[in-house]
Each structure stands twice: as C-alpha cells, then as structure tokens.
Design a protein around this motif. Structure first.
Motif, PDB file in Angstrom:
ATOM      1  N   THR A   1      -5.510   1.136  -3.098  1.00  0.00           N
ATOM      2  CA  THR A   1      -5.318   0.987  -1.654  1.00  0.00           C
ATOM      3  C   THR A   1      -4.167   1.866  -1.175  1.00  0.00           C
ATOM      4  OG1 THR A   1      -3.656  -0.753  -1.803  1.00  0.00           O
ATOM      5  CG2 THR A   1      -5.946  -1.468  -1.809  1.00  0.00           C
ATOM      6  N   ASN A   2      -4.139   2.086   0.147  1.00  0.00           N
ATOM      7  CA  ASN A   2      -3.018   2.852   0.715  1.00  0.00           C
ATOM      8  C   ASN A   2      -1.717   2.058   0.607  1.00  0.00           C
ATOM      9  OD1 ASN A   2      -4.013   1.010   2.632  1.00  0.00           O
ATOM     10  ND2 ASN A   2      -3.263   2.215   4.354  1.00  0.00           N
ATOM     11  N   TRP A   3      -1.805   0.730   0.449  1.00  0.00           N
ATOM     12  CA  TRP A   3      -0.579  -0.064   0.310  1.00  0.00           C
ATOM     13  C   TRP A   3      -0.005   0.028  -1.098  1.00  0.00           C
ATOM     14  CZ3 TRP A   3       2.900  -2.216   3.555  1.00  0.00           C
ATOM     15  CH2 TRP A   3       2.597  -2.081   4.909  1.00  0.00           C
TER      16      TRP A   3
ATOM     17  N   ARG B   1       4.388   2.805  -3.994  1.00  0.00           N
ATOM     18  CA  ARG B   1       4.842   3.888  -4.883  1.00  0.00           C
ATOM     19  C   ARG B   1       5.781   4.835  -4.129  1.00  0.00           C
ATOM     20  NH1 ARG B   1      -0.632   3.368  -6.746  1.00  0.00           N
ATOM     21  NH2 ARG B   1      -1.360   5.099  -5.459  1.00  0.00           N
ATOM     22  N   ALA B   2       5.583   4.945  -2.811  1.00  0.00           N
ATOM     23  CA  ALA B   2       6.464   5.818  -2.014  1.00  0.00           C
ATOM     24  C   ALA B   2       7.779   5.109  -1.674  1.00  0.00           C
ATOM     25  CB  ALA B   2       5.730   6.232  -0.739  1.00  0.00           C
TER      26      ALA B   2
ATOM     27  N   ASP C   1       8.922  -4.299  -3.725  1.00  0.00           N
ATOM     28  CA  ASP C   1       7.847  -5.247  -4.069  1.00  0.00           C
ATOM     29  C   ASP C   1       6.498  -4.525  -4.089  1.00  0.00           C
ATOM     30  OD1 ASP C   1       9.581  -7.331  -4.302  1.00  0.00           O
ATOM     31  OD2 ASP C   1       9.215  -8.155  -2.305  1.00  0.00           O
ATOM     32  N   SER C   2       5.653  -4.944  -5.004  1.00  0.00           N
ATOM     33  CA  SER C   2       4.378  -4.244  -5.174  1.00  0.00           C
ATOM     34  C   SER C   2       3.189  -5.156  -4.893  1.00  0.00           C
ATOM     35  CB  SER C   2       4.268  -3.756  -6.623  1.00  0.00           C
ATOM     36  OG  SER C   2       2.924  -3.418  -6.898  1.00  0.00           O
ATOM     37  N   PRO C   3       2.179  -4.623  -4.169  1.00  0.00           N
ATOM     38  CA  PRO C   3       0.960  -5.426  -3.970  1.00  0.00           C
ATOM     39  C   PRO C   3       0.191  -5.652  -5.269  1.00  0.00           C
ATOM     40  CG  PRO C   3       0.760  -3.264  -2.884  1.00  0.00           C
ATOM     41  CD  PRO C   3       2.129  -3.320  -3.476  1.00  0.00           C
TER      42      PRO C   3
ATOM     43  N   PHE D   1       4.056   0.850   8.747  1.00  0.00           N
ATOM     44  CA  PHE D   1       2.835   0.904   7.933  1.00  0.00           C
ATOM     45  C   PHE D   1       2.488   2.378   7.682  1.00  0.00           C
ATOM     46  CE2 PHE D   1       0.462  -3.237   9.490  1.00  0.00           C
ATOM     47  CZ  PHE D   1       1.574  -4.001   9.178  1.00  0.00           C
ATOM     48  N   PRO D   2       1.733   2.670   6.604  1.00  0.00           N
ATOM     49  CA  PRO D   2       1.310   4.041   6.410  1.00  0.00           C
ATOM     50  C   PRO D   2       0.477   4.508   7.617  1.00  0.00           C
ATOM     51  CG  PRO D   2       0.249   2.537   4.811  1.00  0.00           C
ATOM     52  CD  PRO D   2       1.221   1.734   5.605  1.00  0.00           C
TER      53      PRO D   2
END
Ligand code: BGC
Length: 433
Positions: free
Chosen positions: A28-30, A35-36, A43-45, A173-174
C-alpha cells in the motif's frame, strides 16, 4: 438517570479499515509512507493490531458484543499488488473474512477505498491521474464479482473531503502536498466520477449475478462548522469552507452533479446513492487566519476548553453537532442515513461510554423526528493506526496490546455490547447538573 429505547430497525455495529488494523500488506501507499518516515514514532501499518492473524478472534468479539453489522474495508493492493497482476490470495482473504462474518450472522458494509491504495497507483499520481477512474473501476468490478453474495452493501469512497484535504492541502497523507488547490480539485472531481460510475457498475454486476438487494453509498466526513462568536467576518470563511468541504462533495456524490470550481453539469441521470454515510466526530469554530487557501479562516476544535470536554486528540466532544449534520443531510437529500463512523480517542476509557450514550441519544431524537437514521457504527472495534499520528490515539472499544496482539475488552465495550443486545441506553445525569 435517563433511559431510552432505540428502535429494533436501527442496526448497531462498529467500523474499521484494512490498513489501520490488518498489518502484513507491504504494497500500500501507507506502507511506503511509513518507509519514507512520515508516520509519528516511525509506527508501521505492517505491525500494529495484526487483524489478519487475529481475524477469527476479532469476529468472535463482534459476535460476543452482539454487533448486528460491521463496516470493514477491502484493500485494493491485496487484489492488485502490482498493476494488472491480480492476486488470488487477496480475493481468498476477503471471501474468508466475509464468510466468517456470515457464519456469525453479522451483516457487512464493505468500503472500497478507505484512504489507502496500491503504491503503484500512488506513483501514477493517484487520484490526480487521468487513468485513476478506469483503474479504480477495474478493481471494483473484480472485487464485487469475487465477493458475490457475501456482501450486498457497499461504501465506494471513505471521506473524499478529508482525503483530498489531507493529501493536497495539509500534506499529512501521501503525496504530502501543501496548499495545492489545483490537485485538491482535480482529485475531488475524479473521486466523484469514480463514485458515480462505481454506483451503477456495482448495481449492474450484482443484478447480473442475480442479487436484488444491493445498496451503494459513500461515507462523508461532516464536521459541525461555526463562525467565531466574536469575529463576525469569520462567517465568510465559514460559508466558503462549508461549500468546499461539504457541499461540493455532497452535490457530486449524492446528486452526480459537478459544481464550480469543479465544473458544471451532471455525471449521472438517475440515482447515485442509496444511503448517505455520515462520519461525525466533532465541531470546528472558525478563527481569523492568514492563509488565502483556507479563505482567511482557521478551523479549530476544542480551543481553550477543559481537558474534560476533549478527546485525547484535543477534539471537542459535541454530540449536538451530530444532530445538526444529520438534520442537514435529511433536509437536503431525503435518503437513508447510516452513521458510518462516530468515536473518540480515549486511552483511559474514562469518556467513551458517556460519549456513545450521548451520541445515541441524538440518534434517538433524530429517529423520533422522522430523520431516517438506519445504522450506527462506533469507530472503532479495536485500537488501530490513526494514519500519520501512528498508534498512540486509542479509539478502540477493545484495547490492543501492540507488543503481544492481546485483545482486552474495555469497560465501554461491555456497555456498548449491552446496548447492542437490548437497544436500551441509559445516561447518568452529570453530578453538577
Ligand atoms: C477516518 C478513520 C479515522 C477516524 C478517526 C475518519 O476520518 O475515516 O480512518 O481513523 O476518522 O480520525
């Protein structure tokens, strides 16, 4: 103590979204946003509540809490992890989840886009890309066919207004653009077109498959906006914001109509919504501001208020706002209303029970006044990733220990379970009232 009884026809449940609870999907983009380094505390999804591994346990909790309906989202990147490469695993994952819900007699409401999408779609310019609408519809067609009779109720897009605001104005958000009004409007127009076309596509596919019970809508974020009581000129910003944040999207999603500055004219002849999903959390008061992109107004919630009146995120607890926004929707659109989200970040669980009871009291009043509220979903079933804020805000009825994945029912979960079982709600009078 005040007690009232909600009609049996009102379905009660909870809501979640895939990226916020599932873990395990790197496409996903999240996942890329993490990662960015764009999510608080890194925190990671991919970790978090781990619903993908605790699926049966979470569904058992729903059943134990007497939930009649559950709003979940399906993640596009599980179906199409790389452009035009379709994953059987993704389809099987959601068929399995929906079958488990059916086995417990819980009616699903399936969201098709809840803020996240595949990273390959992000890299094409996501909703500003001219290809966005056909690409999304191709996914919708696959998903709806694959889910078949397991889901009849669909929510196309979650909170298009918050999505474009966070992606192109606030930069949270991205892709993280700030004050990019051009992209805000382009993405808004494409989201409207995607919804209008998905509405007829879903109806057509399910009709062809022999199902006549389809219901399609979307979930709109409503905040209750007020001008500053002592700064009369903020009324202008309030009017403008209401138009750009609410009306523009209502006209597009509910009526299939483009209004300035998005364009002019109709995208659909007939209906394009069977219900309006209302996501309501708080009210905003407009303060004078300096930014022309926000019409020289600055919406703030909870400014100067005592902590007792606020959520952990500083959002004012204001049930009356739910009354006002639902009346507005009913007067303008004469469609069934689903309250698709309403909730509070409250780690101590000190305010959540009262929050739910007071908002349900509003629902009770609305129904008594013939406002057609048909469903109420508390946000959220379990603690989850609050997008760019990461995991610290705790919205769950059920507490998640992120180190072990252990689930623990909060006091408010027991209270809501009892409300779902009996449709009876009691509110304790305030001590100093
Ligand atoms: C979103 C949810 C979010 C919730 C609380 C809504 O804007 O749909 O994904 O977690 O509000 O902020």
């Amino acid at each position: 103590m005040q007690t009232f009884i909600l009609p049996d026809s009102l379905l009660l449940g909870t809501a979640t979204a895939a990226t916020q609870i599932e873990g395990s999907d790197p496409n996903t983009n999240w996942a890329a946003w993490h990662r960015a380094g764009r999510i608080e505390h890194n925190d990671s999804p991919l970790t978090g509540a781990g619903h993908a591994c605790h699926m049966q346990e979470d569904i058992d909790l729903l059943a134990a809490m007497h939930q009649q309906t559950y709003r979940l989202s399906i993640e596009w990147s599980r179906f199409e992890p790389q452009e035009n490469r379709w994953s059987e695993e993704g389809t099987a994952y959601y068929r399995d989840e929906l079958s488990r819900l059916a086995a417990r007699g819980i009616r699903p409401l399936v969201t098709l886009h809840h803020f996240s999408h595949p990273q390959w779609f992000e890299e094409k310019g996501q909703w500003t890309s001219p290809e966005a609408v056909p690409l999304f519809l191709r996914f919708v067609e696959r998903a709806v066919r694959a889910l078949g009779g397991l889901a009849a109720d669909y929510c196309t897009i979650n909170e298009p207004n918050v999505f474009v605001m966070s992606s192109y104005m606030d930069g949270d958000f991205p892709p993280g653009h700030k004050d990019d009004l051009k992209s805000y409007f382009t993405a808004a127009r494409r989201l409207i077109e995607a919804h209008v076309k998905a509405y007829s596509l879903i109806h057509r596919i399910r009709r062809e498959m022999g199902f006549g019970d389809t219901r399609v809508g979307f979930a709109m974020h409503y905040t209750y906006l007020e001008r500053h009581p002592r700064r009369r000129l903020t009324a202008l910003a309030k009017g403008g914001m209401d138009y750009l944040f609410h009306t523009l999207f209502e006209k597009g999603f509910i009526e299939g109509r483009l209004v300035p500055p998005l364009g002019l004219g109709r995208l659909a002849r007939g209906a394009c919504c069977d219900f309006v999903g209302v996501n309501y959390y708080t009210r905003h008061i407009i303060y004078p501001g300096k930014n022309p992109a926000t019409l020289f107004g600055e919406p703030r919630t909870g400014e100067g208020m005592d902590a007792g009146a606020l959520s952990d995120m500083g959002w004012e607890i204001y049930p009356e706002g739910l009354y006002r926004v639902c009346r507005r929707v009913a007067e303008r659109w004469q469609l069934p209303i689903y309250i698709t989200e309403n909730g509070i970040a409250d780690t101590e669980d000190a305010k959540r029970g009262r929050f739910i009871a007071e908002h349900l009291h509003v629902v009770y009043r609305l129904i008594a006044e013939n406002v057609p509220v048909e469903r109420y979903y508390y946000w959220s079933l379990i603690d989850n990733l609050e997008w760019n804020f990461g995991y610290w805000p705790r919205f769950g009825l059920v507490e998640v220990d992120y180190a072990t994945g252990r689930r623990t029912l909060r006091g408010s979960a027991r209270l809501y379970a009892e409300i779902c079982r009996t449709h009876t709600v009691s509110i304790q009078e305030e001590e100093n009232a």
